[in-house]
Design an enzyme around this catalytic site. Sequence first.
Site, PDB file in Angstrom:
ATOM      1  N   SER A 114      11.746 -45.896  -3.638  1.00  0.00           N
ATOM      2  CA  SER A 114      11.626 -44.821  -3.104  1.00  0.00           C
ATOM      3  C   SER A 114      11.542 -43.592  -4.054  1.00  0.00           C
ATOM      4  CB  SER A 114      12.998 -44.485  -2.492  1.00  0.00           C
ATOM      5  OG  SER A 114      13.424 -43.241  -2.257  1.00  0.00           O
ATOM      6  N   TYR A 165      22.254 -45.094  -3.018  1.00  0.00           N
ATOM      7  CA  TYR A 165      20.756 -45.433  -2.477  1.00  0.00           C
ATOM      8  C   TYR A 165      19.755 -45.163  -3.637  1.00  0.00           C
ATOM      9  CZ  TYR A 165      16.582 -44.989   0.101  1.00  0.00           C
ATOM     10  OH  TYR A 165      15.003 -45.119   0.720  1.00  0.00           O
TER      11      TYR A 165
END
Length: 249
Positions: A144, A158
Amino acid sequence: MNKKVAIITGASRGIGAATAKLFAKNGFTVCINYKSNFKAANLVAGEIKSDGGNCIIVQADVSNENDVIRLFETVDKKLGAITVLVNNAGILKKQSRLQDMTAHRINEILTTNVTSYFLCAREAVKKMSTKQQGLGGVIVNVSSGAAKSGSPNEYIDYAASKGAIDTLTLGLSREVADEGIRVNCVRPGLIYTDMHADGGESERVERLKNIIPMQRGGKASEVAEAIFWLASDKASFSTGNFLDLAGGL
Ligand code: NAD
């Protein structure tokens, strides 16, 4: 036995589902892995089959070691040698600052987003390695853009999990380069999937859209195309590489 077999983890929806459909459209026999929503996985399989593609569905919690071993054994038995693994399954929790993060939350993020990638990659390497009678293959990890931004005040857990995936990509790509295995990575920015809906984040999605140079989020199918290219023979000299898909952000 089919010589083009791809396992896509977390493929019952979102980027995983789009990737499974694209691989199937391009002649791969696809394993749609899902954790709990058989109905959604079955819908993806239905679409693939009505389009003339081939697929199977295998339930497995990819953060569980026994499940992962069973997943790869099942695919091996039913479809033959796996040639592509797309490590895609992942979770995001509600926005939070570090001081409010429990050990339970952090562990859940790390086992789902990191341990699972290691376990699936391990099983894939065992099956693919040309040093162990495999055919070689490609692993594409879905990281990501958060790995680079760190996502402060939102979800540094995350972001850190995705940073680990970047490092895994780099290290593993070099470790298995002489075993006929390429390892690459995509780093999506904001992509319109249910992952954001889960966190009740529609306000954040709107806000982010305005700071993306292309002024929009991406589609799951746009990420799937990049994954497919990195896995294809067209990227035959590419390993340990990262493709950012973030509309210029
Ligand atoms: P999504 O929530 O729609 O899909 C994630 C899938 O992973 C779901 O089907 C879920 O059931 C599955 N999953 C979760 N835990 C699992 C487990 N233990 N075992 C098996 N499956 C499991 O989200 P998405 O946006 O399609 O996300 C796919 C990947 O893309 C994730 O790794 C995510 O971190 C990454 N990503 C998404 C975005 C975005 O903006 N949507 C941006 C960057 C990276």
